[in-house]
Design a protein around this motif. Structure first.
Motif, PDB file in Angstrom:
ATOM      1  N   GLU A  88       0.837  -1.196   0.000  1.00  0.00           N
ATOM      2  CA  GLU A  88       0.000   0.000   0.000  1.00  0.00           C
ATOM      3  C   GLU A  88       0.878   1.254   0.000  1.00  0.00           C
ATOM      4  O   GLU A  88       1.931   1.286   0.651  1.00  0.00           O
ATOM      5  N   PRO A  89       0.441   2.304  -0.710  1.00  0.00           N
ATOM      6  CA  PRO A  89       1.163   3.576  -0.614  1.00  0.00           C
ATOM      7  C   PRO A  89       1.138   4.103   0.822  1.00  0.00           C
ATOM      8  O   PRO A  89       0.169   3.914   1.546  1.00  0.00           O
ATOM      9  N   LYS A  90       2.201   4.774   1.211  1.00  0.00           N
ATOM     10  CA  LYS A  90       2.279   5.384   2.536  1.00  0.00           C
ATOM     11  C   LYS A  90       1.878   6.850   2.385  1.00  0.00           C
ATOM     12  O   LYS A  90       2.416   7.558   1.551  1.00  0.00           O
ATOM     13  N   ARG A  91       0.940   7.294   3.199  1.00  0.00           N
ATOM     14  CA  ARG A  91       0.400   8.639   3.040  1.00  0.00           C
ATOM     15  C   ARG A  91       1.273   9.684   3.731  1.00  0.00           C
ATOM     16  O   ARG A  91       1.767   9.461   4.835  1.00  0.00           O
ATOM     17  N   VAL A 148      -0.980  16.730  -7.419  1.00  0.00           N
ATOM     18  CA  VAL A 148      -0.824  16.615  -5.965  1.00  0.00           C
ATOM     19  C   VAL A 148      -1.698  17.664  -5.284  1.00  0.00           C
ATOM     20  O   VAL A 148      -1.652  18.850  -5.633  1.00  0.00           O
ATOM     21  N   LYS A 178       6.897   9.797  -4.791  1.00  0.00           N
ATOM     22  CA  LYS A 178       6.000   8.901  -5.510  1.00  0.00           C
ATOM     23  C   LYS A 178       6.725   7.622  -5.927  1.00  0.00           C
ATOM     24  O   LYS A 178       6.150   6.527  -5.891  1.00  0.00           O
ATOM     25  N   ARG A 212       6.718   5.074  -3.308  1.00  0.00           N
ATOM     26  CA  ARG A 212       5.364   4.696  -2.914  1.00  0.00           C
ATOM     27  C   ARG A 212       4.799   5.516  -1.765  1.00  0.00           C
ATOM     28  O   ARG A 212       4.074   5.003  -0.897  1.00  0.00           O
ATOM     29  N   TYR A 213       5.097   6.807  -1.783  1.00  0.00           N
ATOM     30  CA  TYR A 213       4.369   7.712  -0.904  1.00  0.00           C
ATOM     31  C   TYR A 213       3.217   8.333  -1.675  1.00  0.00           C
ATOM     32  O   TYR A 213       3.353   8.674  -2.851  1.00  0.00           O
ATOM     33  N   GLN A 214       2.099   8.484  -0.994  1.00  0.00           N
ATOM     34  CA  GLN A 214       0.911   9.092  -1.584  1.00  0.00           C
ATOM     35  C   GLN A 214       0.639  10.416  -0.883  1.00  0.00           C
ATOM     36  O   GLN A 214       0.509  10.467   0.340  1.00  0.00           O
ATOM     37  N   VAL A 234      -1.589  13.347   0.379  1.00  0.00           N
ATOM     38  CA  VAL A 234      -2.990  13.610   0.718  1.00  0.00           C
ATOM     39  C   VAL A 234      -3.067  14.943   1.453  1.00  0.00           C
ATOM     40  O   VAL A 234      -2.063  15.440   1.982  1.00  0.00           O
TER      41      VAL A 234
END
Length: 210
Positions: free
Chosen positions: A15-18, A44, A189, A192-194, A196
């Motif tokens: 899962e992406p890490k927020r 973004v 990105k 795998r950082y998202q 928010v």
């Protein structure tokens, strides 16, 4: 309860890490529009802790923030050390800022960041009594000091972790942030950082609901 103390569900390995990008001290006509262009180019959404007197000067930039899907929040009227202010002055700093934001975009902020991160128990109690949640940060770019893009990246990327709140500025001597932002987004990105908005990260409403 401090929203940063709320438990977040555990992440699965893939899962992406927020993380949340936040910008203080705007809007202005020099760097804020450049930052908005970069964020738009990368898709973004971010969060802007706005100074009321700046909103009064540049309402159209605030309108663009909201139109582009960013969160706008309260950062006082003119950026004093609030722990040195009277209770009536603190109330004015917060409420006048929320008033001008609401008059400009029809949204009344619930989220507040104290200037300089200057907070104590007395101020915290008053801020919460006025209906605001306090938002600080755990990753500081130190961009306000006028450092270069590479220096900003060296301050931000090594400590980055899931649920980080990144502190940047969109006004002042912050050309380094404009230089660093595209690379920061691309690297985050890639690992795998998202990105928010702050309300999503903290699980708390960004605005008052009548």
């Amino acid at each position: 309860m401090d929203p940063r103390m709320q438990k977040q569900p555990p992440f699965l390995p893939n899962e992406p890490k927020r993380i949340a990008l936040t910008f203080d001290d705007g809007p202005d006509l020099q760097y804020t529009p450049e930052i908005l262009e970069i964020l738009d180019a990368y898709g973004v959404q971010s969060s802007f802790f706005c100074i009321g007197s700046q909103v009064q000067k540049f309402p159209n930039v605030l309108r663009r923030m909201v139109r582009d899907g960013h969160v706008v929040a309260n950062h006082s009227w003119d950026h004093p050390y609030l722990t040195k202010e009277s209770k009536s002055s603190v109330r004015m700093q917060l409420e006048q800022t929320s008033d001008i934001i609401e008059e400009t975009v029809g949204l009344r902020p619930r989220l507040f960041r104290p200037p300089y991160g200057d907070i104590n128990e007395t101020l915290s109690t008053q801020v919460h009594s006025l209906g605001y949640d306090i938002v600080l940060w755990d990753v500081d770019s130190v961009d306000w000091s006028g450092i270069s893009g590479p220096s900003i990246l060296s301050n931000v990327l090594p400590p980055l972790k899931a649920d980080s709140i990144l502190l940047h500025h969109c006004a002042g001597n912050v050309s380094g942030t404009v230089d660093a932002l595209p690379y920061l987004i691309e690297v985050a990105k890639a690992i795998r950082y998202q990105f928010v908005t702050i309300d999503v990260l903290l699980g708390t409403p960004a605005y008052c609901i009548e």
